[in-house]
Design a protein around this motif. Structure first.
Motif, mmCIF file in Angstrom:
data_model
loop_
_atom_site.group_PDB
_atom_site.id
_atom_site.type_symbol
_atom_site.label_atom_id
_atom_site.label_comp_id
_atom_site.label_asym_id
_atom_site.label_seq_id
_atom_site.Cartn_x
_atom_site.Cartn_y
_atom_site.Cartn_z
ATOM 1 N N LYS A 182 29.698 72.824 21.489
ATOM 2 C CA LYS A 182 30.223 73.216 22.845
ATOM 3 C C LYS A 182 29.496 74.525 23.309
ATOM 4 C CE LYS A 182 35.089 71.673 22.437
ATOM 5 N NZ LYS A 182 36.334 72.260 22.216
ATOM 6 N N ASP A 183 28.245 74.819 22.904
ATOM 7 C CA ASP A 183 27.715 76.226 23.465
ATOM 8 C C ASP A 183 26.353 76.037 23.579
ATOM 9 O OD1 ASP A 183 29.895 78.425 23.310
ATOM 10 O OD2 ASP A 183 30.237 77.486 21.235
ATOM 11 N N SER A 184 25.686 76.503 24.830
ATOM 12 C CA SER A 184 24.203 76.404 24.982
ATOM 13 C C SER A 184 24.059 77.330 26.150
ATOM 14 C CB SER A 184 23.972 74.768 25.592
ATOM 15 O OG SER A 184 24.530 74.907 26.881
ATOM 16 N N VAL A 185 22.599 77.544 26.138
ATOM 17 C CA VAL A 185 22.247 78.605 26.929
ATOM 18 C C VAL A 185 20.818 78.208 27.444
ATOM 19 C CG1 VAL A 185 23.064 80.698 26.007
ATOM 20 C CG2 VAL A 185 21.075 79.957 25.083
ATOM 21 N N GLU A 186 20.409 78.733 28.602
ATOM 22 C CA GLU A 186 19.151 78.099 29.290
ATOM 23 C C GLU A 186 18.494 79.415 29.554
ATOM 24 O OE1 GLU A 186 17.380 75.450 32.842
ATOM 25 O OE2 GLU A 186 19.201 74.788 31.770
ATOM 26 N N PRO A 187 17.680 80.017 28.714
ATOM 27 C CA PRO A 187 17.055 81.173 29.244
ATOM 28 C C PRO A 187 15.776 80.921 30.089
ATOM 29 C CG PRO A 187 16.643 80.413 26.779
ATOM 30 C CD PRO A 187 17.626 79.422 27.330
ATOM 31 N N ASP A 188 15.454 82.089 30.886
ATOM 32 C CA ASP A 188 14.339 81.903 31.690
ATOM 33 C C ASP A 188 12.997 81.477 31.103
ATOM 34 O OD1 ASP A 188 15.953 82.538 33.872
ATOM 35 O OD2 ASP A 188 16.256 84.482 32.949
ATOM 36 N N VAL A 189 12.752 82.035 29.948
ATOM 37 C CA VAL A 189 11.329 81.892 29.348
ATOM 38 C C VAL A 189 11.540 81.733 27.722
ATOM 39 C CG1 VAL A 189 9.009 82.426 28.916
ATOM 40 C CG2 VAL A 189 10.119 82.976 31.207
ATOM 41 N N LEU A 190 11.021 80.705 27.185
ATOM 42 C CA LEU A 190 11.048 80.630 25.776
ATOM 43 C C LEU A 190 9.883 80.470 24.977
ATOM 44 C CD1 LEU A 190 13.926 77.971 25.236
ATOM 45 C CD2 LEU A 190 13.981 80.170 24.462
ATOM 46 N N LEU A 191 9.627 80.940 23.852
ATOM 47 C CA LEU A 191 8.400 81.088 23.332
ATOM 48 C C LEU A 191 8.769 80.284 22.123
ATOM 49 C CD1 LEU A 191 5.397 81.699 23.102
ATOM 50 C CD2 LEU A 191 5.843 83.672 21.721
ATOM 51 N N LEU A 192 8.423 79.155 21.699
ATOM 52 C CA LEU A 192 8.787 78.174 20.790
ATOM 53 C C LEU A 192 7.943 78.128 19.666
ATOM 54 C CD1 LEU A 192 10.516 75.348 22.965
ATOM 55 C CD2 LEU A 192 11.802 77.266 21.851
ATOM 56 N N ASP A 193 8.292 77.437 18.468
ATOM 57 C CA ASP A 193 7.250 76.938 17.541
ATOM 58 C C ASP A 193 6.926 75.682 18.147
ATOM 59 O OD1 ASP A 193 6.484 75.498 15.475
ATOM 60 O OD2 ASP A 193 7.662 76.099 14.090
ATOM 61 N N ALA A 194 5.516 75.710 17.944
ATOM 62 C CA ALA A 194 4.686 74.423 18.667
ATOM 63 C C ALA A 194 4.872 73.124 18.368
ATOM 64 C CB ALA A 194 3.035 74.818 18.752
ATOM 65 N N LYS A 195 5.623 73.072 16.946
ATOM 66 C CA LYS A 195 5.865 71.768 16.350
ATOM 67 C C LYS A 195 7.230 71.161 17.052
ATOM 68 C CE LYS A 195 3.776 73.352 12.117
ATOM 69 N NZ LYS A 195 4.237 74.294 10.812
ATOM 70 N N VAL A 196 8.026 71.918 17.808
ATOM 71 C CA VAL A 196 9.272 71.400 18.235
ATOM 72 C C VAL A 196 8.854 70.114 18.989
ATOM 73 C CG1 VAL A 196 9.067 72.686 20.682
ATOM 74 C CG2 VAL A 196 11.053 72.250 19.497
ATOM 75 N N GLU A 197 10.174 69.316 19.055
ATOM 76 C CA GLU A 197 10.016 68.070 19.688
ATOM 77 C C GLU A 197 9.861 68.147 21.092
ATOM 78 O OE1 GLU A 197 9.469 64.389 20.808
ATOM 79 O OE2 GLU A 197 9.636 64.692 18.489
ATOM 80 N N ALA B 181 11.110 81.623 19.130
ATOM 81 C CA ALA B 181 10.603 82.712 18.537
ATOM 82 C C ALA B 181 10.948 83.922 19.402
ATOM 83 C CB ALA B 181 8.961 82.854 18.730
ATOM 84 N N ILE B 182 10.863 83.765 20.825
ATOM 85 C CA ILE B 182 11.535 84.726 21.775
ATOM 86 C C ILE B 182 12.214 83.943 22.877
ATOM 87 C CG2 ILE B 182 10.808 86.433 23.328
ATOM 88 C CD1 ILE B 182 8.140 86.986 22.045
ATOM 89 N N ALA B 183 13.424 84.479 23.147
ATOM 90 C CA ALA B 183 14.288 84.105 24.164
ATOM 91 C C ALA B 183 14.240 85.287 25.486
ATOM 92 C CB ALA B 183 15.788 83.866 23.756
ATOM 93 N N VAL B 184 13.748 84.730 26.732
ATOM 94 C CA VAL B 184 13.584 85.757 27.586
ATOM 95 C C VAL B 184 14.540 85.615 28.606
ATOM 96 C CG1 VAL B 184 11.938 87.029 29.268
ATOM 97 C CG2 VAL B 184 11.252 85.935 27.105
ATOM 98 N N GLU B 185 15.433 86.617 29.230
ATOM 99 C CA GLU B 185 16.017 86.675 30.206
ATOM 100 C C GLU B 185 15.766 87.539 31.276
ATOM 101 O OE1 GLU B 185 18.537 84.513 30.974
ATOM 102 O OE2 GLU B 185 18.471 83.715 28.712
ATOM 103 N N VAL B 186 15.456 87.116 32.499
ATOM 104 C CA VAL B 186 15.345 87.965 33.857
ATOM 105 C C VAL B 186 16.416 88.325 34.436
ATOM 106 C CG1 VAL B 186 14.042 88.237 35.923
ATOM 107 C CG2 VAL B 186 12.802 86.616 33.906
ATOM 108 N N VAL B 187 16.840 89.599 34.400
ATOM 109 C CA VAL B 187 18.130 90.013 35.084
ATOM 110 C C VAL B 187 18.162 89.981 36.517
ATOM 111 C CG1 VAL B 187 19.831 91.706 35.382
ATOM 112 C CG2 VAL B 187 18.517 91.286 33.054
ATOM 113 N N SER B 188 18.968 89.232 37.275
ATOM 114 C CA SER B 188 19.355 89.263 38.756
ATOM 115 C C SER B 188 20.662 89.496 39.083
ATOM 116 C CB SER B 188 19.142 87.656 39.139
ATOM 117 O OG SER B 188 17.826 87.173 39.077
ATOM 118 N N PRO B 189 21.162 89.828 40.266
ATOM 119 C CA PRO B 189 22.255 90.392 40.543
ATOM 120 C C PRO B 189 23.604 89.536 40.117
ATOM 121 C CG PRO B 189 20.880 90.778 42.296
ATOM 122 C CD PRO B 189 20.116 89.940 41.480
#
Length: 191
Positions: free
Chosen positions: A87-102, A114-122
């Motif tokens: 029942k929970d999900s997020v959609e970061p602006d940029v993700l750096l993933l393990d290259a083996k991901v489906e 590996a890294i979740a990135v959020e660009v802050v907007s108003p």
């Protein structure tokens, strides 16, 4: 004379299920193709505001920088969600993933991030600064970056004992040793 509805009716979440907080990740995956971007928070669909041109440019430039500088065991992506639970999900602006991901998935598990990135907007300040770091930390995402605009300033956090601690921040060059040796000139991600 009765007026007939004209044109396309815009999608919105089912109000009864919204009040009952009864939406699941499967519901998001089954949204119509013209539905807006949504995240799930405790079973409630949250419509994600459309990003500005500057916001998108920062995210896209960072994606490009990752593609050019990250080792092969990583994959940079945008517009992909992270499934935090049924029942929970997020959609970061940029993700750096393990290259083996489906690569056919719309969502990845936190263990692939590996890294979740959020660009802050108003429209996303509170969520990006206060709520999402807590959610990413609880899910075990090892690195979280928050990028502020005007001027572009990157705050990089490492997960330590279940919470994030500031590893580095900069308006000029971000230098980190994890998840790989990073020397990111902030001008490279500044539109």
């Amino acid at each position: 004379m009765t007026a007939e509805p004209a044109g396309h009716v815009m999608w919105s979440p089912n109000p009864l299920r919204q009040r009952a907080a009864n939406h699941f990740l499967e519901d998001v995956l089954n949204l119509p193709h013209d539905a807006p971007r949504v995240e799930l928070r405790d079973g409630v669909m949250i419509v994600v505001p459309s990003p500005t041109v500057a916001h998108q440019n920062i995210g896209n430039l960072l994606w490009l920088w990752f593609r050019q500088h990250a080792p092969q065991e990583f994959l940079a992506v945008t517009a992909v969600g992270v499934a935090l639970g049924l029942k929970d999900s997020v959609e970061p602006d940029v993700l750096l993933l393990d290259a083996k991901v489906e690569q056919t998935n719309h969502y990845v598990m936190p263990s692939s991030v590996a890294i979740a990135v959020e660009v802050v907007s108003p429209g996303t300040k509170r969520r990006d600064r206060l709520e999402k770091p807590v959610e990413y930390a609880a899910a075990g995402v090892p690195h979280f970056w928050r990028i502020e605009q005007n001027p572009v300033h990157v705050y990089a956090y490492d997960l330590v004992d279940g919470h994030y601690e500031l590893a580095a921040d900069s308006e000029t060059e971000l230098v980190l040793s994890a998840p790989f040796e990073i020397k990111l000139p902030i001008r490279d991600i500044t539109p």
